[in-house]
Motif scaffolding. Structure first.
Motif, PDB file in Angstrom:
ATOM      1  N   THR A 169       8.383  -7.718 -10.808  1.00  0.00           N
ATOM      2  CA  THR A 169       9.098  -6.438 -10.815  1.00  0.00           C
ATOM      3  C   THR A 169       8.430  -5.429 -11.731  1.00  0.00           C
ATOM      4  OG1 THR A 169      10.537  -7.164 -12.610  1.00  0.00           O
ATOM      5  CG2 THR A 169      11.283  -7.605 -10.376  1.00  0.00           C
ATOM      6  N   THR A 305      10.859 -10.762  -1.087  1.00  0.00           N
ATOM      7  CA  THR A 305       9.954 -10.772  -2.224  1.00  0.00           C
ATOM      8  C   THR A 305       9.418 -12.183  -2.402  1.00  0.00           C
ATOM      9  OG1 THR A 305      11.556 -11.380  -3.947  1.00  0.00           O
ATOM     10  CG2 THR A 305      11.428  -9.043  -3.359  1.00  0.00           C
ATOM     11  N   GLU A 307       9.498 -13.808  -5.080  1.00  0.00           N
ATOM     12  CA  GLU A 307      10.432 -14.522  -5.947  1.00  0.00           C
ATOM     13  C   GLU A 307      11.665 -15.028  -5.197  1.00  0.00           C
ATOM     14  OE1 GLU A 307       7.989 -11.809  -8.460  1.00  0.00           O
ATOM     15  OE2 GLU A 307       9.024 -11.649  -6.538  1.00  0.00           O
ATOM     16  N   THR A 308      12.175 -14.244  -4.263  1.00  0.00           N
ATOM     17  CA  THR A 308      13.439 -14.583  -3.595  1.00  0.00           C
ATOM     18  C   THR A 308      13.264 -15.166  -2.209  1.00  0.00           C
ATOM     19  OG1 THR A 308      13.640 -12.389  -2.615  1.00  0.00           O
ATOM     20  CG2 THR A 308      14.588 -12.697  -4.805  1.00  0.00           C
ATOM     21  N   ILE A 311      14.961 -11.696   2.427  1.00  0.00           N
ATOM     22  CA  ILE A 311      16.265 -11.167   1.997  1.00  0.00           C
ATOM     23  C   ILE A 311      17.060 -10.604   3.174  1.00  0.00           C
ATOM     24  CG2 ILE A 311      17.399  -9.405   0.580  1.00  0.00           C
ATOM     25  CD1 ILE A 311      14.947  -9.601  -1.320  1.00  0.00           C
ATOM     26  N   THR A 351      18.541  -3.266  -6.625  1.00  0.00           N
ATOM     27  CA  THR A 351      18.863  -4.382  -5.742  1.00  0.00           C
ATOM     28  C   THR A 351      18.755  -5.709  -6.480  1.00  0.00           C
ATOM     29  OG1 THR A 351      17.948  -3.129  -3.884  1.00  0.00           O
ATOM     30  CG2 THR A 351      18.333  -5.482  -3.541  1.00  0.00           C
ATOM     31  N   TYR A 352      19.845  -6.459  -6.467  1.00  0.00           N
ATOM     32  CA  TYR A 352      19.885  -7.819  -7.020  1.00  0.00           C
ATOM     33  C   TYR A 352      20.117  -8.794  -5.877  1.00  0.00           C
ATOM     34  CZ  TYR A 352      20.266  -5.987 -11.803  1.00  0.00           C
ATOM     35  OH  TYR A 352      20.015  -5.359 -12.997  1.00  0.00           O
ATOM     36  N   VAL A 353      19.485  -9.969  -5.977  1.00  0.00           N
ATOM     37  CA  VAL A 353      19.561 -10.956  -4.895  1.00  0.00           C
ATOM     38  C   VAL A 353      19.894 -12.329  -5.469  1.00  0.00           C
ATOM     39  CG1 VAL A 353      18.281 -12.119  -3.056  1.00  0.00           C
ATOM     40  CG2 VAL A 353      17.903  -9.683  -3.493  1.00  0.00           C
ATOM     41  N   LYS A 379      16.691  -9.499 -10.254  1.00  0.00           N
ATOM     42  CA  LYS A 379      16.541  -8.052 -10.123  1.00  0.00           C
ATOM     43  C   LYS A 379      15.201  -7.772  -9.456  1.00  0.00           C
ATOM     44  CE  LYS A 379      16.347  -3.870 -13.013  1.00  0.00           C
ATOM     45  NZ  LYS A 379      16.442  -3.368 -14.405  1.00  0.00           N
ATOM     46  N   THR A 380      15.247  -7.228  -8.233  1.00  0.00           N
ATOM     47  CA  THR A 380      14.022  -7.073  -7.448  1.00  0.00           C
ATOM     48  C   THR A 380      13.146  -5.910  -7.887  1.00  0.00           C
ATOM     49  OG1 THR A 380      15.030  -5.614  -5.794  1.00  0.00           O
ATOM     50  CG2 THR A 380      15.222  -8.002  -5.419  1.00  0.00           C
ATOM     51  N   ASP A 382      13.730  -2.969  -6.625  1.00  0.00           N
ATOM     52  CA  ASP A 382      13.787  -2.061  -5.477  1.00  0.00           C
ATOM     53  C   ASP A 382      15.046  -1.202  -5.540  1.00  0.00           C
ATOM     54  OD1 ASP A 382      11.424  -2.952  -4.129  1.00  0.00           O
ATOM     55  OD2 ASP A 382      12.515  -4.778  -3.595  1.00  0.00           O
ATOM     56  N   ARG A 397      10.303   1.522  -5.143  1.00  0.00           N
ATOM     57  CA  ARG A 397      10.358   0.658  -6.306  1.00  0.00           C
ATOM     58  C   ARG A 397      10.761   1.437  -7.555  1.00  0.00           C
ATOM     59  NH1 ARG A 397      10.175  -4.553  -6.118  1.00  0.00           N
ATOM     60  NH2 ARG A 397       8.814  -4.736  -7.938  1.00  0.00           N
TER      61      ARG A 397
END
Length: 494
Positions: A169, A305, A307-308, A311, A351-353, A379-380, A382, A397
């Motif tokens: 991020t 992402t 990391e995630t 989505i 944006t949180y995922v 926390k992305t 984005d 971003r």
């Protein structure tokens, strides 16, 4: 910063290896003509694993892997994981010198790939040797001496965990741990959301080393048994051949690929394709509409992402605001858009995922950093908003937000205004840092029949003064990296 030690089950490669063991599809490298069925795939990956073991690769070791798209990518990945070792996955065109730097930084005992030559290995101080399990399964390898055995990330034993480079991020290089469980969870989310199944054939032209096609072009077929058609690198002619001569039904693409296919590709070549995805960069609304008009299929933007994992994916047939709408969150993925006090426009937030496909953490020189995941939420970086139906609209971003004398400018808003000019094909808006520390709005534009005065006049009518580009560069094409993302470093040199 190691906040807690992950349980062994969290780091296990077993979910990936189990999917590979049960794989029932076919892998066809259209550029080399190699066809590998499920039986040959099993033989190749097992044989590779044995050969790597003879070269000293075992439990807890790390290996730098730079392998191109094709059956060898999945076979090499699984061979390393089966030894209890962790592959650090790089792009196939990574130079030998860069592979060695990664190996030294992250304590890898071996580098291997199928792109560099023996000469390139030797020029960087590596002694290469060939590991060959089959005519389609050859790896050029070299052992690397770990200089500092006491380093924190050396002592952290990772039992077969895929490692993925990412900018995170913050825009700073990191390595994300994506063990077997989140990798397969992501694939399951894709399958449940899109309906991809064993009867499908996925065209893999984007790099399998990149998180997007690692999930969509590697894990998804392993889990559901779909076949894949691969090419070492995107070539419009090879894509056209695959569409014409094979039964491709699913095409994971990036925007630059879709733009290239608009020229010289017959409109009927997508007749057998039921789904086209676009990820890795925002999809230009003009490209989306032109693609749908020519080929009769609406591109579905996909958001994710490293990391995630994945989505969100836009709903079938939706393209009204393709450039920023990425649809609702996928099944079993939670998204929360929060006001973090960033001074953004009303309705916009960060944006949180939260998802089972979440990474375990970042590997750095000090060990495992899990501080970026708080209560399961990541926390992305984005900026987005959601409508009443849960559809997500991306606005760029957090790191791209331009601060003009204290006033925030979101690049995507300016880009959308520029793209409404007749003759503008692509546009990228970014910041220019001045010696005083202030920022100004810059724009790179690909256009035909449009000049500087046209752009400035349009912006004057459609943007408040501080959002208007102070400098406009006209280019033949926006610079992009190997994954299709815009090369921001190259833009800054314009």
């Amino acid at each position: 910063m190691l906040l807690r030690k992950p349980a062994a089950s969290e780091l296990s490669a077993e979910p990936i290896l189990s999917a590979a063991e049960n794989y029932s599809g076919e892998m066809h490298a259209i550029d080399t003509g190699v066809r590998v069925d499920a039986v040959e795939f099993a033989r190749g990956r097992v044989a590779l694993g044995r050969l790597l073991a003879k070269r000293g690769i075992g439990y807890g070791d790390r290996v730098v892997m730079a392998v191109a798209n094709g059956p060898l990518f999945a076979a090499a990945l699984c061979a390393v994981l089966a030894r209890g070792a962790s592959p650090l996955i790089l792009h196939a065109k990574t130079p030998a010198a860069e592979m060695r730097r990664y190996a030294e930084r992250y304590a890898a005992r071996m580098v291997f790939g199928d792109g560099s030559s023996e000469t390139e290995y030797r020029e960087t101080g590596l002694e290469p040797y060939l590991v060959e399990a089959a005519d389609w399964a050859r790896l050029l390898c070299a052992n690397v001496k770990i200089v500092d055995e006491s380093a924190g990330n050396v002592s952290l034993v990772l039992p077969g965990v895929p490692l993925h480079p990412t900018s995170g991020t913050t825009g700073q290089p990191k390595v994300a741990l994506r063990p077997g469980r989140p990798a397969i969870a992501e694939a399951a989310h894709y399958i449940e959301t899109t309906g991809i199944q064993a009867s499908d054939t996925i065209l893999v032209a984007a790099p399998q080393s990149h998180a997007y096609c690692y999930g969509m072009g590697t894990m998804v077929p392993l889990l559901c048994g779909a076949s894949i058609i691969t090419m070492r690198g995107f070539e419009a002619g090879l894509v056209q051949s695959a569409l014409r001569d094979t039964n491709v039904t699913v095409v994971p693409a990036v925007p630059a690929m879709l733009g290239s296919l608009m020229f010289g590709t017959r409109g009927d070549l997508f007749a057998r394709v039921n789904t086209v995805f676009s990820a890795g960069a925002p999809l230009n609304e003009k490209t989306a509409k032109a693609f749908a008009n020519k080929f009769g299929i609406a591109v579905r933007p996909l958001y994710g992402t490293t990391e995630t994992g994945g989505i969100a994916i836009s709903l079938p047939g939706s393209q009204a605001v393709a450039g920023i709408c990425v649809g609702p969150a996928m099944k079993d993925v939670e998204v929360d858009v929060r006001d973090d006090g960033q001074g953004l426009a009303p309705g916009l937030g960060m944006t949180y995922v939260r998802s089972e496909s979440m990474m375990t953490g970042y590997l750095d020189e000090n060990g495992l950093d899990q501080s970026f995941v708080v209560d399961g939420w990541f926390k992305t970086g984005d900026i987005a908003n959601q409508d009443t139906e849960g559809r997500i609209y991306l606005h760029g971003r957090q790191s791209e937000v331009i601060n003009v004398a204290g006033m925030k400018v979101i690049p995507s808003e300016v880009e959308n205004v520029l793209l409404r000019i007749s003759g503008v094909i692509e546009a990228k808006v970014y910041s220019r840092e001045h010696r005083t520390g202030s920022q100004s709005v810059q724009a790179a534009v690909v256009a035909h029949g449009v000049d500087d005065a046209d752009v400035r006049a349009h912006c004057e009518k459609n943007l408040v003064y501080y959002k208007r580009p102070s400098m406009i560069s006209f280019v033949e094409a926006l610079p992009r990296n190997a994954t299709g993302k815009i090369d921001m470093a190259a833009l800054s040199n314009l």
